[in-house]
Design a protein around this motif. Structure first.
Motif, short mmCIF file in Angstrom:
data_model
loop_
_atom_site.label_atom_id
_atom_site.label_comp_id
_atom_site.label_asym_id
_atom_site.label_seq_id
_atom_site.Cartn_x
_atom_site.Cartn_y
_atom_site.Cartn_z
N ARG A 87 6.12 13.55 3.56
CA ARG A 87 4.66 13.74 3.46
C ARG A 87 4.22 13.39 2.05
O ARG A 87 4.95 13.61 1.09
N GLU A 88 3.01 12.90 1.97
CA GLU A 88 2.45 12.61 0.66
C GLU A 88 2.26 13.91 -0.10
O GLU A 88 1.94 14.94 0.49
N LYS A 119 4.66 4.99 5.64
CA LYS A 119 4.78 4.75 7.09
C LYS A 119 6.13 4.10 7.42
O LYS A 119 6.85 4.55 8.31
N ASN A 168 2.49 11.99 -6.39
CA ASN A 168 1.63 10.82 -6.60
C ASN A 168 1.25 10.71 -8.07
O ASN A 168 1.26 9.61 -8.64
N ASP A 228 4.55 -4.02 2.90
CA ASP A 228 5.21 -2.71 2.83
C ASP A 228 6.53 -2.70 3.60
O ASP A 228 7.53 -2.16 3.13
N THR A 268 0.84 -1.19 0.00
CA THR A 268 0.00 0.00 0.00
C THR A 268 0.88 1.25 0.00
O THR A 268 1.99 1.23 0.54
N GLN A 269 0.38 2.28 -0.59
CA GLN A 269 1.10 3.55 -0.63
C GLN A 269 1.29 4.08 0.80
O GLN A 269 2.39 4.50 1.18
N ALA A 270 0.24 4.05 1.60
CA ALA A 270 0.30 4.55 2.98
C ALA A 270 1.30 3.74 3.81
O ALA A 270 2.06 4.30 4.62
#
Length: 172
Positions: free
Chosen positions: A92-93, A77, A98, A150, A71-73
């Motif tokens: 930070r995203e 993380k 993206n 991840d 996952t991207q998140a």
């Protein structure tokens, strides 16, 4: 000697009172022009540094798993947990980055390649400029394979010197 110091202090205080408007005017003009000076210094700094692109060789999974879930998140993380260990600020995203990553992924699938440079010769800097993303330094970590999760992917990058350098770069 004490009388001399007292006289100098008194003269400065009285001079400050009598010339307060000139001092205030000078100071206000100085602070008013300060942002212009800062902007010029930043522009010069950008020209002197130039743009940096950091793109280590793409990582391929050493140990693949049939039930990979990324996952991207989660990648952000685990990347930030590594940065925290080295007292670096978290990443930070960014919606523009993206979008850039999505363009890159779609291009790699459509053109059937896996690398930092497309068959058309475009790299991450070219894509950034294409979407109007301004940068001084930009990095790209790529990974291919069925990483368990991840955390395993980020650990794979940390085990690779070039990818690790990107993750722990204090300029990001």
């Amino acid at each position: 000697m004490k009388k001399y110091i007292l006289f100098v202090i008194l003269a400065l205080v009285l001079g400050g009172i009598f010339f307060w408007s000139e001092i205030a005017d000078f100071y206000s003009r100085l602070t008013f022009r300060l942002p212009q000076i800062e902007v010029r210094e930043k522009v010069v700094l950008v020209e002197e540094i130039g743009k940096q692109i950091i793109a280590p060789a793409p990582l391929r999974a050493v140990e693949e798993t049939p039930k990979s879930f990324l996952t991207q998140a989660g990648i952000i993380k685990w990347t930030n947990s590594q940065r925290k260990e080295y007292d670096l600020p978290p990443l930070r995203e960014n919606s523009e980055l993206n979008a850039l990553a999505l363009i890159k992924a779609k291009d790699m699938l459509a053109e059937q390649y896996f690398g930092h440079i497309s068959p058309a010769g475009e790299g991450v800097a070219d894509l950034a400029e294409m979407i109007g993303y301004e940068f001084i330094i930009i990095g790209e970590n790529l990974a291919l394979g069925n990483f368990r999760d991840d955390q395993a992917l980020v650990q794979g990058w940390m085990d690779s010197p070039g990818h690790r350098q990107n993750i722990l770069n204090g300029q990001y």
